[in-house]
Scaffold this active site. Structure first.
Site, PDB file in Angstrom:
ATOM      1  CB  SER A 192     -38.204 -42.642  20.548  1.00 35.01           C
ATOM      2  OG  SER A 192     -37.721 -43.903  20.526  1.00 35.01           O
ATOM      3  CE1 TYR A 220     -40.240 -43.540  16.058  1.00 38.12           C
ATOM      4  CE2 TYR A 220     -38.274 -44.453  16.839  1.00 38.12           C
ATOM      5  CZ  TYR A 220     -39.623 -43.830  17.151  1.00 38.12           C
ATOM      6  OH  TYR A 220     -40.122 -43.710  18.137  1.00 38.12           O
TER       7      TYR A 220
END
Length: 404
Positions: A192, A220
């Protein structure tokens, strides 16, 4: 002394300039990804993949679903590694009814729960015991629990770190013998752009020391950065003769089930911007490209020869890009590698031992034997894996694994 020095230099956060640059990358991706990827078709055209064996984690929804479906429709042997085998079975039946292929899709389903490292070991044991070569492992499954309080798995690890980094790292290592049999083979980690806005403290990857305030966003992004750092070290340490390439891919900003834990009001807004965000089919293109393009192994080899400190990173536009500057800090990356091995219960020499088929010790398993007859003996109670046939005539290639 070197490790101690590097540990002391581990950041508690980005400088304001690094923070600004990181968020600039995120914002640019959100608003310009469609322009950057306008040369790509959707779905991405794939070559015939007959006899290619692929494992895809998190294949019942979102990007993983599209990856598994498109690989299977191109002729690959696909293993859907999922938490919900029943949902996977339903998908397969739908795909079989919709496929334009003359023969049935070749898809297996195996249960895998990344919130349990024991489940990862059992999955690896079952697959390796089949003695089949593995050509592509796609670590796609992930979570992003925005706004949620800190949570821990039964293994004692922060859930983002375990699902997005620790469990895929353990899976990748334990499947190395099968990947070596399938060489040239590839490990693909779906990453990501959020890894640009975080740091990793090797001494506090679990966010329990109190030095860093935990947030779901930090959990995250830190897990995704740890994944890149671990991948970089694995890329450097894998011998060229193993024939295994390591690739991280950026799928772009997409509307997928990764947002299933968002507050309801945020989910409403999330669904109002489909003109900006990719759909799952579009977001699957970078992983599919990394899994099938014939030039990828050459590119990975070139990076190794050039002594570049990072593994291949393929963007949402299916072009090579550089990961964050933070991920290129090899001193910290080495510490992340060592800490990860400790957290998943493997020794520092496990990489060489796994490639050589020697026995390895781990708190989640007793030993691993020669890759010709691989076997894990878990310290927990034994598990029986039963094989079920599903569907009607013409679907004999579909199998369903579940634990009993």
């Amino acid at each position: 002394m070197a490790s101690s020095s590097a540990s002391d230099q581990a950041k508690q956060g980005l400088s304001w300039m690094e923070w600004l640059q990181g968020w600039s990358n995120v914002i640019y991706e959100i608003f310009f990804q469609r322009i950057e990827a306008r040369h790509l078709k959707s779905p991405l055209p794939l070559p015939p993949l007959n006899d290619l064996c692929c494992i895809v984690t998190g294949a019942t929804s979102g990007i993983g679903l599209e990856i598994a479906r498109q690989l299977a429709e191109s002729g690959a042997n696909v293993v859907m590694a999922v938490r919900n085998p029943t949902a996977a079975h339903s998908l397969i039946q739908t795909w079989q009814n919709q496929t334009s292929r003359k023969d049935s899709l070749k898809i297996d389903v195996m249960e895998l729960n990344l919130l349990s490292l024991e489940s990862v070991v059992r999955f690896s044991e079952t697959w390796n015991s089949l003695g089949k070569p593995l050509n592509v492992l796609i670590n796609n499954a992930g979570i992003f629990s925005i706004g949620e309080p800190q949570k821990f798995s039964n293994d004692g690890y922060e859930t983002h770190m375990q699902v997005n980094h620790l469990a895929p790292a353990l899976l990748s290592l334990l499947l190395l013998p099968s990947l070596k049999r399938g060489a040239p083979s590839r490990i693909i980690n779906v990453n990501s752009v959020m890894h640009f806005v975080s740091t990793v403290d090797p001494n506090d990857m679990n966010f329990v020391s109190g030095k860093r305030k935990f947030s779901s966003l930090e959990g995250y992004s830190s897990s995704k950065l740890a994944q890149v750092m671990f991948s970089n070290v694995l890329h450097k340490r894998l011998p060229t003769e193993s024939g295994i390439s390591i690739i991280c891919v950026g799928p772009g900003c997409a509307q997928t089930n990764v947002a299933r834990d968002l507050p309801k009001i945020v989910q409403v807004g999330y669904r109002l911007i489909p003109l900006i965000l990719f759909n799952a089919e579009e977001a699957s293109r970078s992983a599919l490209f990394a899994a099938t393009d014939p030039e990828i192994p050459k590119y990975c080899a070139q990076l190794r020869w050039d002594e570049w400190p990072a593994c291949a990173y393929i963007s949402y536009s299916c072009r090579p890009v550089n990961p964050s500057n933070e991920s290129l800090r090899m001193d910290v990356s080495s510490l992340v590698w060592e800490k990860t091995l400790d957290m998943i219960g493997l020794s520092g020499d496990c990489l060489d031992m796994l490639l050589e088929g020697k026995e390895i010790q781990c708190r989640y398993l007793c030993f691993f034997t020669n890759p010709c007859t691989p076997k894990f003996l878990c310290t927990c109670a034994p598990v029986n894996f039963q094989l079920f046939d599903h569907g009607s005539a013409g679907t004999a290639n579909i199998r369903f694994w579940m634990t009993t």
